[in-house]
Write a protein that holds these residues in place. Structure first.
Motif, PDB file in Angstrom:
ATOM      1  N   LEU A 236       0.830  -1.201   0.000  1.00 11.31           N
ATOM      2  CA  LEU A 236       0.000   0.000   0.000  1.00 11.31           C
ATOM      3  C   LEU A 236       0.870   1.259   0.000  1.00 11.31           C
ATOM      4  CD1 LEU A 236      -2.768   1.385   0.204  1.00 11.31           C
ATOM      5  CD2 LEU A 236      -2.607   1.171   2.693  1.00 11.31           C
ATOM      6  N   MET A 237       1.991   1.217   0.718  1.00  5.15           N
ATOM      7  CA  MET A 237       2.893   2.367   0.744  1.00  5.15           C
ATOM      8  C   MET A 237       3.460   2.632  -0.652  1.00  5.15           C
ATOM      9  SD  MET A 237       6.198   3.074   3.185  1.00  5.15           S
ATOM     10  CE  MET A 237       7.104   1.656   2.530  1.00  5.15           C
ATOM     11  N   LEU A 238       3.817   1.563  -1.367  1.00  5.82           N
ATOM     12  CA  LEU A 238       4.318   1.729  -2.737  1.00  5.82           C
ATOM     13  C   LEU A 238       3.240   2.324  -3.644  1.00  5.82           C
ATOM     14  CD1 LEU A 238       6.316  -1.596  -3.269  1.00  5.82           C
ATOM     15  CD2 LEU A 238       7.220   0.665  -2.709  1.00  5.82           C
TER      16      LEU A 238
ATOM     17  N   GLY B  16       0.575   4.092  -2.712  1.00  7.82           N
ATOM     18  CA  GLY B  16       0.317   5.463  -2.294  1.00  7.82           C
ATOM     19  C   GLY B  16       1.390   6.414  -2.788  1.00  7.82           C
ATOM     20  N   GLY B  17       2.648   5.975  -2.723  1.00 18.04           N
ATOM     21  CA  GLY B  17       3.746   6.795  -3.242  1.00 18.04           C
ATOM     22  C   GLY B  17       3.635   7.009  -4.742  1.00 18.04           C
ATOM     23  N   LEU B  18       3.178   5.955  -5.459  1.00 18.59           N
ATOM     24  CA  LEU B  18       2.991   6.069  -6.908  1.00 18.59           C
ATOM     25  C   LEU B  18       1.912   7.095  -7.239  1.00 18.59           C
ATOM     26  CD1 LEU B  18       3.447   5.069  -9.825  1.00 18.59           C
ATOM     27  CD2 LEU B  18       1.737   3.291  -9.380  1.00 18.59           C
ATOM     28  N   VAL B  19       0.777   7.015  -6.538  1.00 19.46           N
ATOM     29  CA  VAL B  19      -0.316   7.958  -6.782  1.00 19.46           C
ATOM     30  C   VAL B  19       0.100   9.380  -6.415  1.00 19.46           C
ATOM     31  CG1 VAL B  19      -2.640   8.606  -6.055  1.00 19.46           C
ATOM     32  CG2 VAL B  19      -2.114   6.218  -6.512  1.00 19.46           C
ATOM     33  N   LEU B  20       0.781   9.533  -5.274  1.00 21.45           N
ATOM     34  CA  LEU B  20       1.250  10.850  -4.862  1.00 21.45           C
ATOM     35  C   LEU B  20       2.232  11.428  -5.884  1.00 21.45           C
ATOM     36  CD1 LEU B  20       1.490  13.117  -2.767  1.00 21.45           C
ATOM     37  CD2 LEU B  20       3.224  11.750  -1.591  1.00 21.45           C
ATOM     38  N   GLY B  21       3.158  10.592  -6.334  1.00 25.12           N
ATOM     39  CA  GLY B  21       4.131  11.053  -7.327  1.00 25.12           C
ATOM     40  C   GLY B  21       3.467  11.439  -8.640  1.00 25.12           C
ATOM     41  N   LEU B  22       2.484  10.635  -9.084  1.00 22.92           N
ATOM     42  CA  LEU B  22       1.778  10.951 -10.326  1.00 22.92           C
ATOM     43  C   LEU B  22       1.017  12.265 -10.208  1.00 22.92           C
ATOM     44  CD1 LEU B  22       0.919  10.114 -13.179  1.00 22.92           C
ATOM     45  CD2 LEU B  22      -0.950   8.790 -12.150  1.00 22.92           C
ATOM     46  N   GLY B  23       0.377  12.470  -9.050  1.00 26.00           N
ATOM     47  CA  GLY B  23      -0.362  13.712  -8.851  1.00 26.00           C
ATOM     48  C   GLY B  23       0.543  14.930  -8.820  1.00 26.00           C
ATOM     49  N   VAL B  24       1.657  14.837  -8.092  1.00 31.27           N
ATOM     50  CA  VAL B  24       2.594  15.963  -8.002  1.00 31.27           C
ATOM     51  C   VAL B  24       3.210  16.248  -9.369  1.00 31.27           C
ATOM     52  CG1 VAL B  24       4.783  16.723  -7.011  1.00 31.27           C
ATOM     53  CG2 VAL B  24       3.087  15.612  -5.554  1.00 31.27           C
TER      54      VAL B  24
ATOM     55  N   VAL C 218       0.102   7.076   2.415  1.00 27.36           N
ATOM     56  CA  VAL C 218       1.432   6.916   3.027  1.00 27.36           C
ATOM     57  C   VAL C 218       1.348   7.121   4.536  1.00 27.36           C
ATOM     58  CG1 VAL C 218       3.767   7.864   3.130  1.00 27.36           C
ATOM     59  CG2 VAL C 218       2.642   7.576   0.917  1.00 27.36           C
ATOM     60  N   LEU C 219       0.606   8.139   4.994  1.00 27.84           N
ATOM     61  CA  LEU C 219       0.467   8.385   6.428  1.00 27.84           C
ATOM     62  C   LEU C 219      -0.318   7.256   7.102  1.00 27.84           C
ATOM     63  CD1 LEU C 219      -0.320  12.225   6.394  1.00 27.84           C
ATOM     64  CD2 LEU C 219       1.839  11.100   6.984  1.00 27.84           C
ATOM     65  N   THR C 220      -1.307   6.726   6.402  1.00 25.16           N
ATOM     66  CA  THR C 220      -2.092   5.617   6.957  1.00 25.16           C
ATOM     67  C   THR C 220      -1.236   4.368   7.137  1.00 25.16           C
ATOM     68  OG1 THR C 220      -4.084   6.492   5.907  1.00 25.16           O
ATOM     69  CG2 THR C 220      -4.149   4.199   6.617  1.00 25.16           C
TER      70      THR C 220
ATOM     71  N   LEU D  32      -8.732   3.955   5.648  1.00 27.24           N
ATOM     72  CA  LEU D  32      -8.741   3.215   4.379  1.00 27.24           C
ATOM     73  C   LEU D  32     -10.062   3.419   3.633  1.00 27.24           C
ATOM     74  CD1 LEU D  32      -7.082  -0.283   4.977  1.00 27.24           C
ATOM     75  CD2 LEU D  32      -6.174   1.665   3.716  1.00 27.24           C
ATOM     76  N   VAL D  33     -11.157   3.449   4.380  1.00 31.20           N
ATOM     77  CA  VAL D  33     -12.465   3.662   3.745  1.00 31.20           C
ATOM     78  C   VAL D  33     -12.529   5.042   3.099  1.00 31.20           C
ATOM     79  CG1 VAL D  33     -14.939   3.904   4.188  1.00 31.20           C
ATOM     80  CG2 VAL D  33     -13.662   2.046   5.270  1.00 31.20           C
ATOM     81  N   PHE D  34     -12.021   6.061   3.825  1.00 33.07           N
ATOM     82  CA  PHE D  34     -12.030   7.415   3.275  1.00 33.07           C
ATOM     83  C   PHE D  34     -11.138   7.519   2.034  1.00 33.07           C
ATOM     84  CE2 PHE D  34     -13.672   8.845   7.450  1.00 33.07           C
ATOM     85  CZ  PHE D  34     -14.721   9.636   6.984  1.00 33.07           C
ATOM     86  N   ILE D  35      -9.955   6.894   2.084  1.00 29.17           N
ATOM     87  CA  ILE D  35      -9.055   6.930   0.929  1.00 29.17           C
ATOM     88  C   ILE D  35      -9.688   6.192  -0.250  1.00 29.17           C
ATOM     89  CG2 ILE D  35      -6.774   6.257   0.064  1.00 29.17           C
ATOM     90  CD1 ILE D  35      -5.769   6.478   2.945  1.00 29.17           C
ATOM     91  N   PHE D  36     -10.372   5.084   0.049  1.00 30.58           N
ATOM     92  CA  PHE D  36     -11.091   4.358  -1.004  1.00 30.58           C
ATOM     93  C   PHE D  36     -12.137   5.261  -1.674  1.00 30.58           C
ATOM     94  CE2 PHE D  36     -14.995   1.995  -2.023  1.00 30.58           C
ATOM     95  CZ  PHE D  36     -14.530   1.230  -3.079  1.00 30.58           C
ATOM     96  N   MET D  37     -12.831   6.067  -0.857  1.00 25.20           N
ATOM     97  CA  MET D  37     -13.831   6.989  -1.414  1.00 25.20           C
ATOM     98  C   MET D  37     -13.152   8.049  -2.296  1.00 25.20           C
ATOM     99  SD  MET D  37     -16.202   7.457   1.983  1.00 25.20           S
ATOM    100  CE  MET D  37     -17.129   8.808   1.271  1.00 25.20           C
TER     101      MET D  37
END
Length: 277
Positions: free
Chosen positions: A40-42, A44-52, A85-87, A110-115
């Motif tokens: 999940l950390m990987l 999350g880092g991928l999504v964060l990197g793509l967004g930035v 990443v924080l989760t 996790l539920v909120f991030i899923f939403m």
């Protein structure tokens, strides 16, 4: 006396085996949880990197779009990636302390991030069909009316024309109807249209100097591809979080049973000691 002792030994062995089986179940869930958390950390880092990366590299194009969906989509990606990443860090703390309250908080997050990821994926999917409509209605306005007036829009237009090797929204003729042309009568097109850029190169509109094709088709294609990628990544991370919710629920249940069994066992041992004395 011998029979009573043997019965006591048998009951103790059953208790020990029960504890061992529960411990094994909890340890297996812990290992599975840690592996999932790392994955999940990987993600999350991928999504964060793509967004930035999108906001830094493509963010200037947002000013050419009238609908804010594109901007909202990528800010949601950044927020959901950072939250993931924080989760993950919270999850490792919860599993190390075997704290059910922290695990419950982890599941809620996790539920909120899923939403968030589901909304991001759906926005990206829906907006793919709106890209052409939005660009056809407003890209000419951004190119023609706001160029030379709004510095951010002007920079965005220049970057689009340079990156996609195009000129104007639909064609280079769009610049004939712009306020910028009336303020720069010696120029046919902005210098950013030129195939080989140099100061004042936009005085000639010959095909050897500028491309005649407009930017709307290349720009639209680029946006659709990018939104498709965002939708796939966001929805994939959402599926990963569903798996995490299931694993965390199993871990929570195992810890609850283990703690309940240990409390009952402690009371029984205390009562047995009182009976002995």
């Amino acid at each position: 006396m011998v029979e009573k002792r043997s019965e006591k030994m048998t009951s103790k062995e059953v208790k020990v085996s029960g504890v061992d089986s529960r411990c094994c179940g909890v340890m297996a869930c812990k290992y599975l949880f840690c592996i999932y958390n790392f994955f999940l950390m990987l993600c999350g880092g991928l999504v964060l990197g793509l967004g930035v990366w999108t906001l830094l590299d493509k963010g200037i194009f947002i000013y050419l779009l009238s609908i804010i969906t594109y901007k909202v989509t990528f800010w949601l990606m950044v927020c959901s990636g950072a939250a993931a990443v924080l989760t993950v860090l919270l999850g490792y703390v919860a599993i190390a302390m075997e704290n059910r309250c922290l695990l419950a908080l982890y599941t809620i997050l996790l539920v909120f991030i899923f939403m968030f990821d589901s909304i991001t994926g759906l926005l990206a999917y829906v907006y793919q069909d709106q890209v052409d409509i939005d660009l056809n209605q407003h890209l000419v306005e951004s190119f023609i009316q706001n160029y030379g007036i709004d510095s951010i829009v002007s920079e965005s237009v220049d970057r689009v024309q340079q990156q996609y090797k195009c000129c104007g929204a639909n064609s280079f003729l769009d610049w004939n109807f712009s306020d910028w042309k009336s303020e720069n009568p010696g120029h046919e097109v902005p210098d950013s249209c030129c195939k080989t850029q140099s100061p004042g190169c936009g005085v000639r509109n010959h095909p050897s100097n500028i491309p005649y094709t407009g930017c709307i088709h290349r720009f639209s294609e680029e946006l659709r591809e990018h939104l498709f990628l965002v939708g796939i990544v966001s929805l994939s991370l959402g599926v990963v979080q569903v798996l995490g919710i299931i694993i965390t629920s199993c871990m929570f249940s195992r810890l609850r049973d283990m703690q309940k069994y240990e409390s009952v066992k402690t009371k029984q041992d205390f009562n047995n000691e009182e009976q002995v004395f």
